[in-house]
Design a protein around this motif. Sequence first.
Motif, PDB file in Angstrom:
ATOM      1  N   LEU A  33      -5.199 -15.335  -0.343  1.00  0.00           N
ATOM      2  CA  LEU A  33      -4.417 -14.467  -1.229  1.00  0.00           C
ATOM      3  C   LEU A  33      -2.988 -14.984  -1.341  1.00  0.00           C
ATOM      4  CD1 LEU A  33      -5.606 -10.950   0.019  1.00  0.00           C
ATOM      5  CD2 LEU A  33      -6.384 -12.164  -2.026  1.00  0.00           C
ATOM      6  N   GLU A  42     -10.838 -15.536   3.113  1.00  0.00           N
ATOM      7  CA  GLU A  42     -10.549 -14.770   1.892  1.00  0.00           C
ATOM      8  C   GLU A  42      -9.147 -14.175   1.925  1.00  0.00           C
ATOM      9  OE1 GLU A  42     -11.475 -13.531  -1.890  1.00  0.00           O
ATOM     10  OE2 GLU A  42     -12.845 -14.660  -0.574  1.00  0.00           O
ATOM     11  N   ASP A  80      -8.299  -5.146  -6.701  1.00  0.00           N
ATOM     12  CA  ASP A  80      -9.412  -6.083  -6.599  1.00  0.00           C
ATOM     13  C   ASP A  80     -10.073  -5.915  -5.237  1.00  0.00           C
ATOM     14  OD1 ASP A  80     -11.137  -8.227  -7.209  1.00  0.00           O
ATOM     15  OD2 ASP A  80      -9.820  -9.631  -6.169  1.00  0.00           O
ATOM     16  N   ILE A 127      -1.946  -4.836   0.303  1.00  0.00           N
ATOM     17  CA  ILE A 127      -2.964  -5.770   0.782  1.00  0.00           C
ATOM     18  C   ILE A 127      -3.684  -5.073   1.922  1.00  0.00           C
ATOM     19  CG2 ILE A 127      -3.424  -8.046   1.742  1.00  0.00           C
ATOM     20  CD1 ILE A 127      -0.555  -8.787   0.684  1.00  0.00           C
ATOM     21  N   HIS A 168       2.682  -3.350  -4.176  1.00  0.00           N
ATOM     22  CA  HIS A 168       1.364  -3.960  -3.989  1.00  0.00           C
ATOM     23  C   HIS A 168       0.887  -3.683  -2.577  1.00  0.00           C
ATOM     24  CE1 HIS A 168      -1.738  -6.925  -5.137  1.00  0.00           C
ATOM     25  NE2 HIS A 168      -1.685  -7.331  -3.876  1.00  0.00           N
ATOM     26  N   VAL A 210      -9.984  -6.607   0.987  1.00  0.00           N
ATOM     27  CA  VAL A 210     -11.024  -7.509   1.490  1.00  0.00           C
ATOM     28  C   VAL A 210     -11.740  -6.800   2.631  1.00  0.00           C
ATOM     29  CG1 VAL A 210     -11.532  -9.744   2.535  1.00  0.00           C
ATOM     30  CG2 VAL A 210      -9.671  -9.549   0.864  1.00  0.00           C
ATOM     31  N   ASN A 264      -5.008  -5.780  -3.312  1.00  0.00           N
ATOM     32  CA  ASN A 264      -6.144  -6.615  -2.919  1.00  0.00           C
ATOM     33  C   ASN A 264      -6.783  -5.994  -1.701  1.00  0.00           C
ATOM     34  OD1 ASN A 264      -4.038  -8.911  -4.042  1.00  0.00           O
ATOM     35  ND2 ASN A 264      -6.186  -9.369  -4.532  1.00  0.00           N
ATOM     36  N   SER A 323      -7.212  -4.951   4.409  1.00  0.00           N
ATOM     37  CA  SER A 323      -8.385  -5.701   4.856  1.00  0.00           C
ATOM     38  C   SER A 323      -8.878  -5.180   6.198  1.00  0.00           C
ATOM     39  CB  SER A 323      -8.054  -7.198   4.966  1.00  0.00           C
ATOM     40  OG  SER A 323      -9.231  -7.943   5.208  1.00  0.00           O
ATOM     41  N   THR A 377      -0.607  -1.948  -7.432  1.00  0.00           N
ATOM     42  CA  THR A 377      -1.733  -2.877  -7.476  1.00  0.00           C
ATOM     43  C   THR A 377      -2.178  -3.202  -6.055  1.00  0.00           C
ATOM     44  OG1 THR A 377      -0.219  -4.756  -7.552  1.00  0.00           O
ATOM     45  CG2 THR A 377      -1.004  -3.878  -9.669  1.00  0.00           C
TER      46      THR A 377
END
Length: 265
Positions: A221, A217, A204, A158, A156, A185, A183, A160, A181
């Motif tokens: 998570l 935000e 996402d 992350i 995964h 932001v 995230n 941002s 996968t």
Amino acid sequence: MARTRRQVIGWPTILRELTVAAVTDVSSTTRRVTLVGEQLGAFEVAGGTAAPFQSEGFDDQVKLLVPLAGAQRPPLPVQGPDRLEWGGAGGRPVAKDYTPRAFRPASDRSPAALDLDLVLHEGGFAAGWARGVQPGELAWSVGPTRSLLIPTEIDHLIVSGDETALPAIARLLEQWPTGVTGNVVIEVPGPSSKQELSSPIGVDVVWVHGAAAWIGEVEALRPTAPTNFCWLAGEAGVVRRLRKFASTEWEIARDCLDATGYWRV
């Protein structure tokens, strides 16, 4: 040794004289300057041949050198086969770091081209240049001097950053590793600053406005994958806070946490 588990590729340090081919607005606050020139390929320098432009990392950095107001050229470093002598021509130029948004090698139909996206900050030196630059004008670049590849053996991501990190985030979304996968932001000033980006399966992407919304935000998570890698970039104060949060609250391993302050308030 790299501070993260990302593989490092080193490149020789090359100064390139380029020409502005196009200037376009990709949002209300970001302007794309497209640079072309034979020196994006291999070219002769004192003592040898300079290597062609290469950029394999999504967050690579090039230094953009542009003239001061009223000048035709900045004071340029002196180029050797694999290194530069800064100040060798008298004085040091103003050099700002940017992530290449895209690089297109030369083909039978078109020359090699390098896209740089510049955020139009008020009062910024390079932003001021971007506001007024026209096709046909000269600009100079140095680097990248290295590329860090997307980490492997992770589950995964992350990711941002604020608007200054958008070129890197956009490239990462285009290179997103299969089966991972994520995230993402992104903080921008307002809706008119959003850009069309790739949307990999299982990722996402959320847009927010303002530092408080950005922090909120990200801190909301709850990563649960076995191996998470976190990449953060943008305003240094926000990045520092999010880095600490990722390390302490998410318990991201040190070699899976890559955080860079691009600028300061």
